[in-house]
Scaffold this motif. Sequence first.
Motif, short mmCIF file in Angstrom:
data_model
loop_
_atom_site.label_atom_id
_atom_site.label_comp_id
_atom_site.label_asym_id
_atom_site.label_seq_id
_atom_site.Cartn_x
_atom_site.Cartn_y
_atom_site.Cartn_z
N ALA A 61 0.71 4.05 -2.84
CA ALA A 61 0.41 5.45 -2.53
C ALA A 61 1.37 6.40 -3.25
N PHE A 77 -5.88 2.19 -6.98
CA PHE A 77 -5.43 2.28 -5.59
C PHE A 77 -6.45 1.63 -4.66
N GLU A 116 0.34 5.57 -7.40
CA GLU A 116 -1.04 5.71 -7.87
C GLU A 116 -1.66 6.97 -7.27
N GLU A 117 -2.65 7.51 -7.95
CA GLU A 117 -3.40 8.61 -7.38
C GLU A 117 -4.24 8.09 -6.22
N LEU A 118 -4.18 8.77 -5.07
CA LEU A 118 -4.93 8.32 -3.92
C LEU A 118 -6.43 8.23 -4.23
N VAL A 144 -5.93 -1.54 -2.03
CA VAL A 144 -6.26 -1.45 -0.60
C VAL A 144 -7.29 -2.52 -0.22
N VAL A 173 0.84 -1.21 0.00
CA VAL A 173 0.00 0.00 0.00
C VAL A 173 0.87 1.25 0.00
N SER A 174 1.99 1.20 0.72
CA SER A 174 2.92 2.34 0.74
C SER A 174 3.47 2.62 -0.65
#
Length: 282
Positions: A239, A249, A242-244, A253, A235-236
């Motif tokens: 982030a 993304f 990728e665009e949040l 997640v 995920v880090s």
Amino acid sequence: MVLEQLFKPDWIEKKPRHAFLLGFIYSIVGAISAKLVFGANPGMMTVAFTSILLLPSLNALLTIEENQARSRDKYWLGKQLWKDHSDIIEVYFYMFLGIFMTFAVISFAFPEAGIIHFFKPMFEVIGITGEATTLIGWASGGGEPTVMSIFINNLIVTIVCLLLSLIYGAGAIVFITWNATVWGVVIGFFAKQAVVSGANVNPFTVFISTVLPFFPHMIMEALPYFTAAIVGGIVSKAALREELFSPKFNEIVKDASIVMAGSLVVLLIAAIIEIKVYPMLA
């Protein structure tokens, strides 16, 4: 780094069992480095040096994993989800095993007084100081342990692993190395005690018979730590790339959350085994 040329990430990623050598050799180098640089108090620095050595390889492997995640159009439950992440979980498993075996062998093979001094912080976790060998609630932090106290204690470690990985990428390796070192040092020490107290016993047989009963529970307890470290790292990386809250993304997640939920079930089962099953085998 020179050692990275010996253990290239793609070599480990293709055959995760090679990570055993990564953990075994890096922990030996870490222990030697800590002794040379911090001779008076090498225990914690052994964990630090070993973690520093492992970080570049793990960051590279997490990047590979995140690239694979980004290339998928859709995420699936069950077999496909396990297939997607089984390789990196195996890497952490074999790496943990390599670190564990290094310190179990060191603790078993070297003189007791020297081992207690070298790994003083690890022995203090279970109440061994000087020549005293009385347990004081290793897992629960004191008092009579319960399933819930063990679960909460390990859940806290899992959450810390997740947060460290979210912030530092592969930063949770410090906690994983610490746990592998404590398990290895303590179990190796207990095996040594069994050899000393026995007559005409085979040291190798005693070592194996001491390690094996702890092994299933140890891995079940450590598996959620691996998962948290991997999930946080992926995920880090996502982030950063990728665009949040973009669809890709969010899929990553979601995938990570499902894996984490499964690992927490394993964590609860490990606590039940520790409290309900192991006392019956003692």
